[in-house]
Design an enzyme around this catalytic site. Structure first.
Site, PDB file in Angstrom:
ATOM      1  N   CYS A 134       1.210  28.910   4.890  1.00 50.75           N
ATOM      2  CA  CYS A 134      -0.031  29.007   4.178  1.00 50.75           C
ATOM      3  C   CYS A 134      -0.151  29.585   2.894  1.00 50.75           C
ATOM      4  CB  CYS A 134      -0.922  29.664   4.977  1.00 50.75           C
ATOM      5  SG  CYS A 134      -2.919  29.213   4.792  1.00 50.75           S
ATOM      6  N   LYS A 188       5.831  35.261   7.232  1.00 56.32           N
ATOM      7  CA  LYS A 188       4.884  35.214   5.939  1.00 56.32           C
ATOM      8  C   LYS A 188       4.992  36.206   5.091  1.00 56.32           C
ATOM      9  CE  LYS A 188       0.103  33.679   5.100  1.00 56.32           C
ATOM     10  NZ  LYS A 188      -0.942  33.509   5.890  1.00 56.32           N
ATOM     11  N   GLU A 219      -0.892  26.731  11.822  1.00 54.26           N
ATOM     12  CA  GLU A 219      -0.553  28.471  11.647  1.00 54.26           C
ATOM     13  C   GLU A 219      -1.383  28.872  12.798  1.00 54.26           C
ATOM     14  OE1 GLU A 219      -0.942  32.151   8.188  1.00 54.26           O
ATOM     15  OE2 GLU A 219      -2.293  30.231   7.993  1.00 54.26           O
TER      16      GLU A 219
END
Length: 274
Positions: free
Chosen positions: A151, A110, A40
């Site tokens: 994540c 995200k 990331e």
């Protein structure tokens, strides 16, 4: 399918991070891998207030280099994530997938922003600068369908289940857990999602840098559909390579048919409950 995971040190200089990526790809060229996965925010420090400074529009410098490298080395590239700026100036934490010809075949912004305040631990608020994405991302490869999230997205089981319901047998997760959440939840979370969804989960982190403002846990790992850890790194920079057989996911699902045994008639969500 042969997967390489690069757990790279992240430098302040974007160009240095991109040159490092090429160096890693050269280093493993003879391994003939099929897919390379990055961490990331692999091309810039993971510092909320700095994301706008590093952000690029899709199709510009970092995107172009990743596309060119995928084509040059004839690999699929899960290009970690990087700050993306849209036409309106909004900033996203965005992951791209490129195929062997350098064509972008997937893009995930995200969806769940990392806003936490742990007493005696980590404070971080991505929403100070980032805008949340709004999609579930599944892409097609010569090996079959795969999923992509970033994540904190993995903490929300609904998103992983959506990817699997759309055919994913592998989920790629560029991630950067910290020194509070990493020891507590890293292995537990990745094994849980693999076990629940009977799929491979590929978690790739940046290397740990104790001098950085945000210190990543590291420990990139690969988990099987049975929930076993196939491989895990320590906190240092480097890479690991594993070969997986996606038919194993089919075998596990056939022998322990969790996905087919779900009782949606009992636990379906009532969207408009009064």
């Amino acid at each position: 399918m042969k997967i390489a995971q690069f757990q790279m040190h992240v430098y302040e200089e974007k160009k240095k991070n991109l040159r490092q990526l090429e160096d890693y790809m050269k280093r493993i060229e003879q391994e003939q891998v099929d897919m390379i996965a990055l961490g990331e925010m692999f091309n810039c420090p993971y510092v909320t207030q700095k994301f706008p400074d590093y952000a690029e529009k899709e199709g510009t410098e970092s995107w172009e280099i990743c596309s060119a490298l995928a084509k040059q080395y004839h690999v699929y590239l899960s290009a970690g994530s990087m700050p993306e700026k849209d036409e309106a100036g909004r900033i996203y934490n965005t992951a791209y997938i490129f195929d062997r010809k350098g064509k972008q075949i997937a893009k995930h912004r995200k969806a769940h922003l990392f806003d936490i305040d742990i007493e005696g631990g980590q404070y971080f608020k991505e929403s100070d600068t980032l805008t949340a994405g709004d999609s579930c991302t599944v892409f097609e490869t010569e090996f079959g369908k795969m999923g992509l999230c970033i994540c904190y997205d993995l903490r929300f089981p609904e998103l992983s289940r959506m990817m699997v319901e759309q055919g994913a047998r592998v989920i790629f997760v560029p991630a950067a857990f910290n020194m509070t959440t990493g020891p507590a939840h890293w292995e537990l979370l990745f094994r849980s999602r693999a076990l629940d969804n009977q799929c491979f989960v590929v978690g790739t982190s940046d290397a740990r840098d104790e001098s950085a403002e945000y210190v990543s846990w590291g420990h990139s790992l690969l988990v099987s559909p049975w929930g076993n850890i196939i491989g895990e790194m320590d906190e240092k920079e480097g890479y690991m390579i594993h070969e997986i057989d996606l038919k194993y996911a089919d075998k596990v699902r056939r022998e322990l048919p969790l996905l087919n045994a779900r009782r949606k008639d009992i636990y379906r969500e009532e969207l408009h409950r009064r």
